[in-house]
Write a protein that holds these residues in place. Structure first.
Motif: not given
Length: 272
Positions: A32-39, A67-73, A166-173, A186-189
């Motif tokens: 369901d994640a928009s970016n590659t998210t692995l358990r 690009d390439g900054t979400l992991a650092g965030r 935070n630009a994306d605080r969903k309830g599921a987060h 989920d704090h990439g943005v």
């Protein structure tokens, strides 16, 4: 609690060591994640725990974040959360993994009987001390409300979101751990230099901050000019750190929760 019994708050140092140095074996992908998210499962010196691994190469390009900054965030959100003393973000590091460098965060298992704190509820059946945030209807036209509990744990998370933009605080987060603490994930943005706060936690908008939040912000301001600022410089730009400090100062000055923006969608989509 993770599969090893590590508690993110009490066993923070042990968790960070496991996240950084443990052998990472992947279990699968969260589809369901928009970016590659692995358990995956981490193992070190006989200790194991589940984690979420987000490789940089799997980040979807965004128009408003480099690009390439979400992991650092993701890591930066943990560093700020740790500095607040509230420990609202599970331990998170940047490390090498099977698909290259990425963020690696301790997995939080929610108890099956955990009471949700955010969700869509029948419009006329909101529990006491719940805030309605937005109106909605289901496929049959029945009225629902997007709502969240008036819970001091959520209020702290709302303050943290205002700090990190935070630009994306969903309830599921919003997760409830079996230690009865809540965790935001989920704090990439986050940490944009422009105001992009977008959240489902607007119940306290414009209200005065609780005293513990004001005290926290005072301490955070000092840390940003010292060791915390230096740590964040590995993941954020000088401008992003300066704007972060500016948001902290503004919250200290107003002593109030922010209001929803007028020129930016206030609620993420989907909200859950």
């Amino acid at each position: 609690m993770t599969s090893s019994g590590l508690q993110p708050r009490q066993d923070g140092d042990a968790a960070l060591r496991l996240l950084r140095d443990g052998v990472l074996d992947l279990e699968g992908r969260l589809v369901d994640a928009s970016n590659t998210t692995l358990r995956g499962i981490l193992t070190l010196d006989g200790v194991t725990a589940r984690c979420v691994y987000k490789p940089v190469r799997g980040e979807r390009p965004l128009w408003d974040f480099p690009d390439g900054t979400l992991a650092g965030r993701e890591v930066s959100a943990y560093l700020v959360s740790r500095a607040t003393g509230w420990d609202l973000v599970p331990p998170t590091v940047l490390r090498e993994g099977p698909f290259g460098p990425g963020s690696c965060q301790l997995w939080i298992d929610e108890p099956q009987d955990a009471e949700p704190l955010v969700g869509f509820l029948p419009a006329g059946e909101l529990p006491p001390r719940w805030f309605p945030i937005a109106a909605a209807r289901d496929d049959d036209g029945a009225a629902y409300a997007l709502a969240h509990a008036d819970d001091p744990r959520l209020a702290r998370l709302a303050v943290l979101d205002a700090v990190i933009n935070n630009a994306d605080r969903k309830g599921a987060h919003v997760l409830v751990g079996d230690d009865d603490r809540i965790y935001g994930v989920d704090h990439g943005v986050c940490f944009h230099v422009e105001d992009k706060l977008r959240t489902v936690l607007w119940g306290w908008a414009g209200k005065r901050l609780p005293p513990d939040a004001v005290e926290m912000l005072d301490g955070l301001a000092g840390q940003l000019s010292g060791a915390l600022g230096a740590e964040l410089a590995d993941h954020l730009t000088i401008s992003e750190i300066a704007e972060l400090a500016g948001r902290v100062d503004n919250l200290r000055e107003t002593c109030r929760f922010p209001q929803p923006p007028e020129d930016w969608p206030a609620i993420p989509w989907p909200p859950m």
